[in-house]
Design a protein around this motif. Structure first.
Motif, PDB file in Angstrom:
ATOM      1  N   MET A  59      71.915 -75.820 -19.906  1.00 38.20           N
ATOM      2  CA  MET A  59      71.976 -74.250 -19.293  1.00 38.20           C
ATOM      3  C   MET A  59      73.266 -73.611 -19.076  1.00 38.20           C
ATOM      4  SD  MET A  59      70.297 -72.783 -15.670  1.00 38.20           S
ATOM      5  CE  MET A  59      68.743 -73.479 -16.186  1.00 38.20           C
ATOM      6  N   SER A  60      73.301 -72.597 -20.079  1.00 43.13           N
ATOM      7  CA  SER A  60      74.907 -72.146 -19.972  1.00 43.13           C
ATOM      8  C   SER A  60      74.498 -70.423 -20.039  1.00 43.13           C
ATOM      9  CB  SER A  60      75.480 -72.564 -21.029  1.00 43.13           C
ATOM     10  OG  SER A  60      76.795 -71.758 -21.299  1.00 43.13           O
ATOM     11  N   LYS A  61      75.379 -69.811 -19.571  1.00 44.93           N
ATOM     12  CA  LYS A  61      75.388 -68.339 -19.488  1.00 44.93           C
ATOM     13  C   LYS A  61      75.419 -67.892 -20.999  1.00 44.93           C
ATOM     14  CE  LYS A  61      79.971 -67.400 -17.113  1.00 44.93           C
ATOM     15  NZ  LYS A  61      79.756 -68.900 -16.667  1.00 44.93           N
ATOM     16  N   VAL A 118      71.975 -80.020 -16.310  1.00 45.55           N
ATOM     17  CA  VAL A 118      70.764 -79.228 -16.204  1.00 45.55           C
ATOM     18  C   VAL A 118      70.432 -78.598 -17.429  1.00 45.55           C
ATOM     19  CG1 VAL A 118      69.583 -77.321 -14.940  1.00 45.55           C
ATOM     20  CG2 VAL A 118      71.393 -78.882 -13.651  1.00 45.55           C
ATOM     21  N   HIS A 153      73.934 -69.434 -12.201  1.00 51.17           N
ATOM     22  CA  HIS A 153      72.703 -70.151 -12.496  1.00 51.17           C
ATOM     23  C   HIS A 153      72.372 -71.524 -11.890  1.00 51.17           C
ATOM     24  CE1 HIS A 153      74.769 -72.500 -15.503  1.00 51.17           C
ATOM     25  NE2 HIS A 153      75.145 -71.410 -16.133  1.00 51.17           N
ATOM     26  N   ASN A 185      75.084 -74.265 -12.513  1.00 51.04           N
ATOM     27  CA  ASN A 185      76.043 -74.154 -11.865  1.00 51.04           C
ATOM     28  C   ASN A 185      75.760 -74.738 -10.454  1.00 51.04           C
ATOM     29  OD1 ASN A 185      76.470 -70.762 -13.015  1.00 51.04           O
ATOM     30  ND2 ASN A 185      77.635 -72.714 -13.917  1.00 51.04           N
TER      31      ASN A 185
HETATM   32  P1  ADP Z   1      78.632 -71.665 -18.022  1.00 52.63           P
HETATM   33  O1  ADP Z   1      78.086 -72.610 -19.210  1.00 52.63           O
HETATM   34  O2  ADP Z   1      77.243 -71.102 -17.700  1.00 52.63           O
HETATM   35  O3  ADP Z   1      79.554 -70.756 -18.628  1.00 52.63           O
HETATM   36  P2  ADP Z   1      80.710 -72.548 -16.460  1.00 52.63           P
HETATM   37  O4  ADP Z   1      81.292 -73.275 -17.675  1.00 52.63           O
HETATM   38  O5  ADP Z   1      81.330 -71.541 -15.738  1.00 52.63           O
HETATM   39  O6  ADP Z   1      79.163 -72.618 -16.877  1.00 52.63           O
HETATM   40  O7  ADP Z   1      80.589 -73.983 -15.334  1.00 52.63           O
HETATM   41  C1  ADP Z   1      80.870 -73.778 -14.157  1.00 52.63           C
HETATM   42  C2  ADP Z   1      80.412 -75.245 -13.458  1.00 52.63           C
HETATM   43  O8  ADP Z   1      79.025 -75.371 -13.375  1.00 52.63           O
HETATM   44  C3  ADP Z   1      81.038 -76.167 -13.957  1.00 52.63           C
HETATM   45  O9  ADP Z   1      81.717 -77.071 -13.152  1.00 52.63           O
HETATM   46  C4  ADP Z   1      79.895 -76.756 -15.056  1.00 52.63           C
HETATM   47  O10 ADP Z   1      80.202 -78.372 -15.091  1.00 52.63           O
HETATM   48  C5  ADP Z   1      78.672 -76.457 -14.042  1.00 52.63           C
HETATM   49  N1  ADP Z   1      77.652 -76.497 -14.901  1.00 52.63           N
HETATM   50  C6  ADP Z   1      77.466 -75.130 -15.774  1.00 52.63           C
HETATM   51  N2  ADP Z   1      76.167 -75.522 -16.507  1.00 52.63           N
HETATM   52  C7  ADP Z   1      75.863 -76.924 -16.261  1.00 52.63           C
HETATM   53  C8  ADP Z   1      74.585 -77.309 -16.501  1.00 52.63           C
HETATM   54  N3  ADP Z   1      73.740 -76.865 -17.265  1.00 52.63           N
HETATM   55  N4  ADP Z   1      74.488 -78.865 -15.838  1.00 52.63           N
HETATM   56  C9  ADP Z   1      75.412 -79.129 -15.065  1.00 52.63           C
HETATM   57  N5  ADP Z   1      76.503 -78.400 -14.720  1.00 52.63           N
HETATM   58  C10 ADP Z   1      76.801 -77.306 -15.116  1.00 52.63           C
END
Ligand code: ADP
Ligand code: TRP
Length: 321
Positions: free
Chosen positions: A190-192, A182, A14, A17
């Motif tokens: 934002m997170s999956k 973000v 997303h 990331n």
């Molecule tokens: P998710 O939270 O969607 O599972 P991951 O933990 O796999 O994402 O994160 C992968 C990378 O992306 C990491 O380096 C993380 O710091 C970055 N990242 C994930 N979500 C964000 C966000 N909302 N804002 C900034 N960086 C993010």
């Protein structure tokens, strides 16, 4: 300067990331000797569907190549293509005090989230240490949640070096202070795992749907609008230079446009920003043989370094050949 980063092949990426991690990697590949690998052994701690893991691994390679990782500048490979990493993992395990792993937050957090606590999940930091130490990486760019893993890597390396001589380079973590969190469509990070993402590679229809979900305040169309805390504005900002941000602020202040207009604008910004990457991605999806070739070349280079290092490590550890 050698910089190493491992990426989990965890499916759809997303824009959080992208702005939180990938953009930094793209900048690093111009200023350092960037080693970047797809951490499929790590993914095994949570993903047990074999077909999905294989597919995600290739998908991750395609995605990163599409976004601009350049195999001429960086070394890109799949972790499991260099088996030496597992041998080093075992040798390092013998130098890793249990307490070091018992203190790891990431393990406790994952178990608290309901992931079943298998041994690989627990010993994950040792494999991560092997990833880093095998290639004598000096810098590891990470998000805050991974700092402790780099510290554990240093502790393991120090313990080994104290007993066996100056074998491993002590790595340092690097946090990009400029990175912001973000916001997702609901304003939280934002997170999956929160279902509030806007995906990097999606159809225009799906993008419209995701952007449409962004929560905004309800104000009459004619009224001036507040931009500073507006989720739509804060997402637009990521794609705009100062001038573009000023222009958008004026539109908010002036009134006469609703959040629907700003959402449409955001959708265009996202679509245009990733246009080239989308084309490259389509190309690589059609030419997966080229992707495999790039990964083979990367693995060969990584393996050469790894096998030289392992010869030394085996010797000092007492493995007879
Ligand atoms: P998710 O939270 O969607 O599972 P991951 O933990 O796999 O994402 O994160 C992968 C990378 O992306 C990491 O380096 C993380 O710091 C970055 N990242 C994930 N979500 C964000 C966000 N909302 N804002 C900034 N960086 C993010
Ligand atoms: N643990 C990292 C993550 O979850 C991925 C990773 C594995 C890694 N090995 C690494 C990152 C080595 C940097 C260096 O994001």
């Amino acid at each position: 300067m050698r910089v190493i980063t491992g990426i989990q092949p965890s499916g759809t990426l997303h824009i959080g990331n992208y702005f939180g991690a990938i953009k930094q990697m793209l900048e690093l590949q111009d200023s350092s000797d960037l080693f970047i690998f797809i951490a499929d052994y790590h993914a095994l701690t949570s993903l047990k569907d074999a077909e999905a893991l294989k597919k995600n691994t290739i998908d991750a390679a395609i995605t990163y190549l599409a976004l601009g990782i350049d195999p001429e500048k960086s070394t890109l490979w799949v972790q499991s293509d260099v088996k030496e990493v597992l041998e080093l993992y075992w040798i390092l395990s013998a130098y890793t005090p249990m307490g070091l792993l018992e203190r790891a937050h990431s393990y406790k957090d994952k178990v608290a989230k309901g992931i079943s606590p298998n041994h690989a999940l627990f010993s994950y930091p040792v494999l991560m240490a092997a990833d880093i130490l095998l290639y004598d990486a000096e810098i590891v760019p990470v998000g805050k949640d991974q700092i402790q893993h780099v510290e554990i890597t240093r502790d393991i390396a120090l313990k080994f070096n104290n007993e066996k001589g100056d074998i491993f380079t002590l790595p340092k973590f690097k946090i990009d202070e400029n990175l912001q969190t973000v916001p997702g469509t609901d304003g939280a990070k934002m997170s999956k795992s929160y279902g509030n993402t806007i995906d990097l590679f999606t159809t225009q229809k799906q993008l419209k749907k995701q952007v449409g979900k962004i929560v905004t305040e309800s104000v009459p169309l004619e009224a001036p609008k507040e931009y500073e805390h507006c989720n739509v504005y804060n997402l637009c900002k990521l794609f705009l230079d100062e001038e573009g941000q000023k222009a958008l602020q004026e539109r908010y202040k002036k009134g006469g446009e609703g959040h629907g207009h700003f959402k449409m604008y955001l959708q265009e910004l996202i679509w245009d920003h990733f246009a080239e990457a989308r084309e490259r991605r389509a190309y690589y999806l059609e030419h997966q043989d080229e992707v495999l070739e790039i990964l083979d070349t990367g693995a060969k280079k990584a393996r050469k370094i790894a096998s030289e290092k392992m010869r030394i490590v085996r010797d000092v550890a007492g493995i007879y050949r």
